[in-house]
Design a protein around this motif. Structure first.
Motif, PDB file in Angstrom:
ATOM      1  N   VAL A   1       0.848  -1.208   0.000  1.00 21.07           N
ATOM      2  CA  VAL A   1       0.000   0.000   0.000  1.00 21.07           C
ATOM      3  C   VAL A   1       0.880   1.252   0.000  1.00 21.07           C
ATOM      4  N   GLY A   2       1.901   1.269   0.850  1.00 19.21           N
ATOM      5  CA  GLY A   2       2.769   2.448   0.923  1.00 19.21           C
ATOM      6  C   GLY A   2       3.493   2.697  -0.390  1.00 19.21           C
ATOM      7  N   LEU A   3       3.993   1.630  -1.003  1.00 25.26           N
ATOM      8  CA  LEU A   3       4.734   1.797  -2.266  1.00 25.26           C
ATOM      9  C   LEU A   3       3.812   2.264  -3.393  1.00 25.26           C
ATOM     10  N   VAL A   4       2.619   1.685  -3.474  1.00 21.51           N
ATOM     11  CA  VAL A   4       1.697   2.093  -4.548  1.00 21.51           C
ATOM     12  C   VAL A   4       1.247   3.534  -4.305  1.00 21.51           C
ATOM     13  N   PHE A   5       0.910   3.844  -3.067  1.00 17.71           N
ATOM     14  CA  PHE A   5       0.444   5.201  -2.747  1.00 17.71           C
ATOM     15  C   PHE A   5       1.536   6.228  -3.084  1.00 17.71           C
ATOM     16  N   GLY A   6       2.770   5.938  -2.641  1.00 15.11           N
ATOM     17  CA  GLY A   6       3.875   6.880  -2.868  1.00 15.11           C
ATOM     18  C   GLY A   6       4.155   7.099  -4.343  1.00 15.11           C
ATOM     19  N   HIS A   7       4.057   6.040  -5.143  1.00 18.17           N
ATOM     20  CA  HIS A   7       4.286   6.181  -6.591  1.00 18.17           C
ATOM     21  C   HIS A   7       3.145   6.946  -7.262  1.00 18.17           C
ATOM     22  N   ARG A   8       1.906   6.599  -6.908  1.00 19.01           N
ATOM     23  CA  ARG A   8       0.769   7.258  -7.578  1.00 19.01           C
ATOM     24  C   ARG A   8       0.693   8.727  -7.158  1.00 19.01           C
ATOM     25  N   ARG A   9       0.995   9.006  -5.905  1.00 11.86           N
ATOM     26  CA  ARG A   9       0.958  10.399  -5.430  1.00 11.86           C
ATOM     27  C   ARG A   9       1.954  11.258  -6.206  1.00 11.86           C
ATOM     28  N   ALA A  10       3.087  10.614  -6.594  1.00  8.25           N
ATOM     29  CA  ALA A  10       4.112  11.343  -7.350  1.00  8.25           C
ATOM     30  C   ALA A  10       3.824  11.318  -8.852  1.00  8.25           C
ATOM     31  N   GLY A  11       2.726  10.701  -9.256  1.00  7.93           N
ATOM     32  CA  GLY A  11       2.357  10.658 -10.675  1.00  7.93           C
ATOM     33  C   GLY A  11       3.171   9.664 -11.488  1.00  7.93           C
TER      34      GLY A  11
END
Ligand SMILES: Cc1ncc(COP(=O)(O)O)c(C=O)c1O
Length: 326
Positions: free
Chosen positions: A200-210
């Motif tokens: 969850v953290g890795l997906v969230f961090g990547h998507r938040r950064a576009g």
């Protein structure tokens, strides 16, 4: 203010020999070398979890997990460092749903006084071993432990297994920013996925950064239903970060093909992965998590289903490589 537990940034480097053999441009993120209590992915989560426990004035830390849990080991040391008593409810063979209680043929319980259990003792952790049962039953044991401590006047901080609360996942949201400082976004990132807050953290961090990076979690247990829980963790992360980003179960690519029959069940593919990475790069994988993830990476590379710049996020777990079976 959250404490610093791990040495950041963890190293990122290319695997030249493995790249050549697998026909991909393969890199590795070395959370196995995080430098905290034997290394591994839990140090990142624990910086946030211990920060929250300290803010609440907790004097006791309660959690639960499998008998040889890497999270229990690292959480026990983190609690000790900050003057908290540590208590964990553990089982040899926890399972998510009734009906999964049968060990596969050939499965043997890990030997007591080995691997993480030795380190738990060093951390002076209070470990309570319960009869095998469902995760809900293990939760109930941890809740009862926490209740008993509260009745004795203790201020208890409790986490789910693997530290997989939304607060724990923030450790891996922050890890993405660390990665982006080290390298341009990868085409693929692969890692072992269990209780969910790493993915969850890795997906969230990547998507938040576009970033368009394709993130693939290799499920280390026979538990496709876990993505429902991932969605809940992600909802909590959105709230904590005051973000409009909403992730749903479809955002989590959680592969079920490489658990080899279930959690802690030895698999020939994982054994092959351990030998491959040890012999080509001198890097050690553990049989429960990272070897299954790397076996998935090897298979996907061989089938040409991943390519370009690929990152393997090494999440640690070395103590269980040293665990004999009864
Ligand atoms: C070595 C190792 N890798 C990966 C994982 C999976 O991480 P998560 O529980 O956040 O999905 C764990 C979890 O216990 C682990 O110990």
């Amino acid at each position: 203010m959250n404490p610093t537990l791990i040495c950041k940034p963890t190293p990122l480097h290319r695997l030249d020999r493995a790249s050549e053999k697998l026909g991909i441009d393969l890199w590795i993120k070395r959370d196995d070398l995080s430098g905290f209590a034997g290394g591994g992915n839990k140090g990142r989560k624990l910086e946030f979890l211990i920060g929250e426990a300290l803010a609440q004035g907790a004097d006791s830390f309660v959690t639960r997990g499998a008998f040889q849990s890497n999270y229990v080991r690292q959480a026990a040391f983190a609690a000790k460092m900050f003057g908290m008593e540590f208590h964990a409810a553990v089982m040899h063979w926890p399972y998510s749903l009734p009906g999964r209680e049968t060990h596969p043929d050939g499965w043997k319980p890990p030997k007591a006084d080995s691997g993480n259990m030795i380190l738990d003792k060093l951390a002076e952790a209070n470990i309570y071993v319960y009869e095998d049962g469902t995760f809900d039953e293990m939760d109930a044991h941890a809740d009862a432990l926490a209740e008993r401590l509260r009745a004795e006047g203790r201020n208890v901080y409790q986490t789910p297994s693997g530290g997989s609360s939304p607060v724990g996942a923030l450790g891996f949201v922050a890890a993405c920013d660390e990665l982006f400082e080290q390298a341009d976004p990868f085409d693929y990132v692969l890692f072992a996925s269990g209780s969910g807050s790493t993915q969850v953290g890795l997906v969230f961090g990547h998507r938040r950064a576009g970033c368009k990076t394709h993130l693939i979690g290799i499920c280390t247990d026979d538990e496709p239903e876990m993505v429902d829980y991932f969605e809940q963790i992600a909802e909590g992360v959105s709230q904590l970060t005051l973000s409009n980003l909403k992730l749903s179960r479809n955002d989590f690519d959680l592969r079920q093909d490489y658990h080899g029959g279930g959690y802690q069940v030895p698999s020939a593919a994982a054994e092959r992965a351990i030998r491959f990475l040890a012999h080509t790069e001198g890097i050690l994988l553990d049989p429960v998590y990272t070897a299954k993830a790397f076996a998935g990476l090897m298979d996907l590379a061989e089938k040409k289903q991943i390519g370009g710049r690929v990152l393997f996020w090494h999440t640690g777990g070395l103590p269980t490589l040293l665990v004999p079976r009864e």
